[in-house]
Design a protein around this motif. Sequence first.
Motif, PDB file in Angstrom:
ATOM      1  N   ALA A  74       0.837  -1.205   0.000  1.00 65.28           N
ATOM      2  CA  ALA A  74       0.000   0.000   0.000  1.00 65.28           C
ATOM      3  C   ALA A  74       0.872   1.256   0.000  1.00 65.28           C
ATOM      4  N   CYS A  75       1.917   1.276   0.807  1.00 67.74           N
ATOM      5  CA  CYS A  75       2.808   2.443   0.865  1.00 67.74           C
ATOM      6  C   CYS A  75       3.558   2.635  -0.449  1.00 67.74           C
ATOM      7  N   ALA A  77       2.637   1.664  -3.398  1.00 65.76           N
ATOM      8  CA  ALA A  77       1.678   2.118  -4.409  1.00 65.76           C
ATOM      9  C   ALA A  77       1.380   3.606  -4.244  1.00 65.76           C
ATOM     10  N   LEU A  78       1.242   4.060  -2.999  1.00 64.53           N
ATOM     11  CA  LEU A  78       1.029   5.486  -2.756  1.00 64.53           C
ATOM     12  C   LEU A  78       2.195   6.318  -3.273  1.00 64.53           C
ATOM     13  N   GLY A  81       1.999   6.824  -6.819  1.00 62.24           N
ATOM     14  CA  GLY A  81       0.799   7.505  -7.300  1.00 62.24           C
ATOM     15  C   GLY A  81      -0.290   6.560  -7.771  1.00 62.24           C
ATOM     16  N   ASN A  82      -0.159   5.280  -7.447  1.00 62.91           N
ATOM     17  CA  ASN A  82      -1.169   4.289  -7.829  1.00 62.91           C
ATOM     18  C   ASN A  82      -2.160   4.162  -6.666  1.00 62.91           C
ATOM     19  N   TYR A  83      -3.083   5.116  -6.570  1.00 55.69           N
ATOM     20  CA  TYR A  83      -3.985   5.194  -5.426  1.00 55.69           C
ATOM     21  C   TYR A  83      -4.995   4.056  -5.389  1.00 55.69           C
ATOM     22  N   GLU A  84      -5.393   3.579  -6.547  1.00 59.82           N
ATOM     23  CA  GLU A  84      -6.343   2.460  -6.589  1.00 59.82           C
ATOM     24  C   GLU A  84      -5.717   1.195  -5.987  1.00 59.82           C
ATOM     25  N   ALA A  86      -3.181   1.133  -3.929  1.00 65.01           N
ATOM     26  CA  ALA A  86      -2.940   1.410  -2.512  1.00 65.01           C
ATOM     27  C   ALA A  86      -4.188   1.137  -1.685  1.00 65.01           C
ATOM     28  N   LEU A  87      -5.327   1.598  -2.167  1.00 68.45           N
ATOM     29  CA  LEU A  87      -6.586   1.382  -1.456  1.00 68.45           C
ATOM     30  C   LEU A  87      -6.960  -0.093  -1.420  1.00 68.45           C
ATOM     31  N   TRP A  90      -4.717  -1.860   1.021  1.00 68.01           N
ATOM     32  CA  TRP A  90      -5.023  -1.508   2.402  1.00 68.01           C
ATOM     33  C   TRP A  90      -6.272  -2.220   2.902  1.00 68.01           C
TER      34      TRP A  90
END
Length: 99
Positions: A74-75, A77-78, A81-84, A86-87, A90
């Motif tokens: 998740a970190c 990915a954040l 900039g891959n927020y999807e 990351a979410l 998580w």
Amino acid sequence: MQYCPTCKALLKGNRICKRCRTDVSKALEAAEQAQAHLKLAAEAYTANRFETMLHHARRAFSLHRTRSSRRLLACAALLQGNYELALLAWKVRIGNFIN
């Protein structure tokens, strides 16, 4: 890995479960490889190589789904900039028997 994935018996460091005779050597190898990828991801983070970090975090999570590999994914990915992703990482539920 402390417990047999088949019958949940305590392994005590053995590669074959004494209760159900399951060979857990492949699962142990995957867990060891995941640890190596976690270490490489942490090293990539300290060197500000976030793309490499994400690669190793994905690999670690695919080999052995633990809370620490999920959080690292998740970190990473954040940071990329891959927020999807990351979410999604998580929100993944990990069983209570895994750290």
